[in-house]
Design a protein around this motif. Structure first.
Motif, short mmCIF file in Angstrom:
data_model
loop_
_atom_site.label_atom_id
_atom_site.label_comp_id
_atom_site.label_asym_id
_atom_site.label_seq_id
_atom_site.Cartn_x
_atom_site.Cartn_y
_atom_site.Cartn_z
N PHE A 1 -47.11 -1.73 17.18
CA PHE A 1 -47.99 -2.37 18.15
C PHE A 1 -48.07 -3.86 17.80
O PHE A 1 -48.13 -4.22 16.62
CB PHE A 1 -49.40 -1.77 18.10
N THR A 2 -48.05 -4.71 18.82
CA THR A 2 -48.21 -6.14 18.60
C THR A 2 -49.35 -6.67 19.45
O THR A 2 -49.72 -6.07 20.47
CB THR A 2 -46.93 -6.92 18.97
N ASP A 3 -49.91 -7.80 19.03
CA ASP A 3 -51.02 -8.40 19.76
C ASP A 3 -51.10 -9.88 19.41
O ASP A 3 -50.84 -10.26 18.25
CB ASP A 3 -52.33 -7.69 19.40
N ILE A 4 -51.43 -10.73 20.36
CA ILE A 4 -51.56 -12.17 20.12
C ILE A 4 -52.97 -12.48 19.64
O ILE A 4 -53.95 -12.04 20.23
CB ILE A 4 -51.26 -12.97 21.39
N ARG A 5 -53.04 -13.25 18.55
CA ARG A 5 -54.36 -13.63 18.01
C ARG A 5 -55.06 -14.60 18.95
O ARG A 5 -54.47 -15.53 19.47
CB ARG A 5 -54.17 -14.29 16.63
N ASN A 6 -56.35 -14.35 19.16
CA ASN A 6 -57.22 -15.24 19.95
C ASN A 6 -56.69 -15.47 21.36
O ASN A 6 -56.88 -16.55 21.94
CB ASN A 6 -57.41 -16.59 19.24
N SER A 7 -56.07 -14.46 21.94
CA SER A 7 -55.49 -14.66 23.27
C SER A 7 -56.56 -14.88 24.34
O SER A 7 -56.35 -15.64 25.28
CB SER A 7 -54.59 -13.48 23.64
N THR A 8 -57.70 -14.22 24.20
CA THR A 8 -58.76 -14.37 25.20
C THR A 8 -59.23 -15.81 25.28
O THR A 8 -59.38 -16.38 26.38
CB THR A 8 -59.94 -13.44 24.87
N GLN A 9 -59.45 -16.42 24.10
CA GLN A 9 -59.87 -17.82 24.08
C GLN A 9 -58.79 -18.74 24.64
O GLN A 9 -59.09 -19.71 25.35
CB GLN A 9 -60.21 -18.26 22.65
N LEU A 10 -57.55 -18.43 24.34
CA LEU A 10 -56.45 -19.26 24.85
C LEU A 10 -56.37 -19.19 26.36
O LEU A 10 -56.15 -20.21 27.03
CB LEU A 10 -55.14 -18.81 24.22
N TRP A 11 -56.53 -18.00 26.93
CA TRP A 11 -56.51 -17.88 28.38
C TRP A 11 -57.66 -18.64 29.01
O TRP A 11 -57.52 -19.22 30.10
CB TRP A 11 -56.57 -16.41 28.80
N ASP A 12 -58.80 -18.66 28.35
CA ASP A 12 -59.99 -19.32 28.91
C ASP A 12 -59.86 -20.84 28.92
O ASP A 12 -60.34 -21.50 29.85
CB ASP A 12 -61.24 -18.94 28.10
N LYS A 13 -59.19 -21.41 27.89
CA LYS A 13 -59.26 -22.86 27.75
C LYS A 13 -57.92 -23.58 27.75
O LYS A 13 -57.90 -24.82 27.77
CB LYS A 13 -60.00 -23.21 26.46
N ASN A 14 -56.79 -22.85 27.74
CA ASN A 14 -55.51 -23.54 27.65
C ASN A 14 -54.67 -23.26 28.90
O ASN A 14 -54.23 -22.13 29.13
CB ASN A 14 -54.75 -23.07 26.40
N PRO A 15 -54.42 -24.29 29.71
CA PRO A 15 -53.68 -24.09 30.96
C PRO A 15 -52.22 -23.71 30.77
O PRO A 15 -51.57 -23.25 31.70
CB PRO A 15 -53.80 -25.46 31.66
N ALA A 16 -51.70 -23.91 29.55
CA ALA A 16 -50.29 -23.59 29.28
C ALA A 16 -50.08 -22.14 28.86
O ALA A 16 -48.96 -21.75 28.57
CB ALA A 16 -49.75 -24.54 28.20
N MET A 17 -51.16 -21.34 28.85
CA MET A 17 -51.03 -19.98 28.36
C MET A 17 -50.12 -19.14 29.24
O MET A 17 -49.42 -18.25 28.74
CB MET A 17 -52.41 -19.34 28.25
N SER A 18 -50.09 -19.40 30.53
CA SER A 18 -49.22 -18.63 31.42
C SER A 18 -47.76 -18.84 31.05
O SER A 18 -46.98 -17.88 30.97
CB SER A 18 -49.45 -19.04 32.88
N THR A 19 -47.38 -20.08 30.77
CA THR A 19 -46.00 -20.37 30.34
C THR A 19 -45.74 -19.76 28.97
O THR A 19 -44.67 -19.20 28.72
CB THR A 19 -45.77 -21.89 30.29
N ALA A 20 -46.73 -19.87 28.08
CA ALA A 20 -46.56 -19.37 26.71
C ALA A 20 -46.38 -17.85 26.71
O ALA A 20 -45.55 -17.32 25.95
CB ALA A 20 -47.76 -19.76 25.85
N ILE A 21 -47.13 -17.13 27.53
CA ILE A 21 -47.01 -15.67 27.55
C ILE A 21 -45.67 -15.26 28.12
O ILE A 21 -45.08 -14.25 27.70
CB ILE A 21 -48.18 -15.02 28.34
N HIS A 22 -45.15 -16.04 29.05
CA HIS A 22 -43.82 -15.78 29.59
C HIS A 22 -42.77 -15.91 28.47
O HIS A 22 -41.89 -15.05 28.32
CB HIS A 22 -43.52 -16.77 30.71
N LEU A 23 -42.87 -16.96 27.68
CA LEU A 23 -41.93 -17.15 26.57
C LEU A 23 -42.08 -16.05 25.53
O LEU A 23 -41.09 -15.52 25.00
CB LEU A 23 -42.18 -18.52 25.92
N HIS A 24 -43.32 -15.68 25.22
CA HIS A 24 -43.61 -14.62 24.25
C HIS A 24 -43.00 -13.30 24.70
O HIS A 24 -42.30 -12.62 23.94
CB HIS A 24 -45.13 -14.50 24.10
N ASN A 25 -43.24 -12.92 25.95
CA ASN A 25 -42.75 -11.64 26.45
C ASN A 25 -41.23 -11.59 26.48
O ASN A 25 -40.63 -10.59 26.07
CB ASN A 25 -43.29 -11.39 27.85
N ASN A 26 -40.61 -12.65 26.96
CA ASN A 26 -39.16 -12.67 27.03
C ASN A 26 -38.52 -12.60 25.66
O ASN A 26 -37.55 -11.88 25.44
CB ASN A 26 -38.69 -13.93 27.76
#
Length: 320
Positions: free
Chosen positions: A64-89
């Motif tokens: 199992f994997t999980d990103i640390r502090n992802s909830t906070q990143l989604w709340d305050k960082n506009p680049a999280m959508s791009t970052a999650i795309h890179l992470h998933n790929n």
């Protein structure tokens, strides 16, 4: 080393199937913050892949994997959508390269299955190294959770999204999902693996005692392995000077029986443990770690010198 799509192993062309979203089975979790764009991108990536290994059954290894502090990143960082795309790929392509099987995703978490424990360890340690070199958006690198961290020798320890991982081996119930036509894994072994992952800190790989038994049997001829391990995985793990550090007994949320877990690091990232043992949380890494911490004693050791299976009494396993 390149981990491209063309390097994927296996010959089962079933990846075009939509990955199941299992939020309905995880009602105690907050709704997924992953944008629709990121989810579509992940499905498109899966659809482009031509091959994957058949779903493992019998004795398997789950991660199992999980990103640390992802909830906070989604709340305050506009680049999280791009970052999650890179992470998933990246995780998906690297998983197929190492011979793993994507079971399901939930938000920014992956559940993966491997036919052998050493293959799972190989995927985890190499992924932790390669995640440092993903072209993360500058907004991620500028924030506290994604900033670059170096040790006193100038070795890069953290950069971009920080992923925690949990590894556990066993024999779960294997059932084909009638809707997605993908293999699913059920039972107490799955619950234990999820809880082990949740106990790790960002950038850590936490390994169960059952998985360590497989490591001892395959790398150091201590005990019997459940099945033959992949020679490529064994060689890669040795080349990375992978270190297995005994952790104290941990209590897993919702489970009666605690776990004697170990932490796994490639030698290049062992400095992360130095920060933890110095009393610093990886979520607030400083720019440099101070020398002289207990982890210094590990830096010149090999995996064979520091590995410890708490369930074995034979001291020869520790000396190999």
């Amino acid at each position: 080393m390149s981990y491209g799509i063309a390097d994927a192993t296996g010959n089962n062309a079933s990846l075009a199937t939509l990955m199941p979203d299992f939020r309905a089975r995880q009602k105690d979790k907050a709704p997924s913050a992953v944008s629709g764009k990121a989810k579509v991108s992940l499905v498109q990536t899966i659809a482009r892949l031509e091959r994957e290994v058949p779903p493992p059954t019998g004795h398997v290894c789950l991660v199992f994997t999980d990103i640390r502090n992802s909830t906070q990143l989604w709340d305050k960082n506009p680049a999280m959508s791009t970052a999650i795309h890179l992470h998933n790929n990246f995780l998906l392509q690297h998983l197929l390269y190492c011979g793993g099987y994507v079971v399901k995703t939930e938000g920014d978490s992956f559940m993966c299955a491997f036919p052998t424990t050493l293959t799972a360890v190989w995927w985890c340690v190499t992924a932790q190294i390669q995640l440092l070199h993903v072209p993360w958006p500058q907004e991620i690198l500028d924030c506290e959770e994604g900033k670059e961290v170096y040790d006193e020798h100038g070795n890069l320890l953290a950069r971009g999204l920080s992923v925690r991982m949990g590894i556990h081996s066993g024999t779960p119930a294997c059932e084909l999902d009638p809707i997605t036509c993908r293999m699913d894994y059920l039972g107490s072994m799955v619950n234990r693996c999820a809880r082990i992952s949740a106990s790790a800190l960002g950038g850590q790989i936490m390994c169960s005692a059952d998985a360590i038994r497989e490591v001892n049997a395959s790398l150091f001829d201590c005990g019997l392995a459940s099945k033959p391990q992949t020679a490529r995985a064994i060689e890669e793990i040795r080349q990375l000077q992978t270190v297995f550090l005994p952790a104290s007994e941990i209590k897993l949320k919702g489970l009666e029986i605690p776990e004697m877990a170990s932490l796994v690091y490639p030698a290049a990232l062992l400095g992360r443990q130095r920060l933890v043992e110095s009393g610093l949380n990886p979520s607030t890494f400083p720019s440099l770690s101070s020398p002289g911490s207990p982890a210094d004693s590990y830096t010149n050791g090999t995996a064979a010198q520091v590995i410890c299976d708490q369930t074995l009494s034979d001291d020869a396993c520790l000396e190999r």
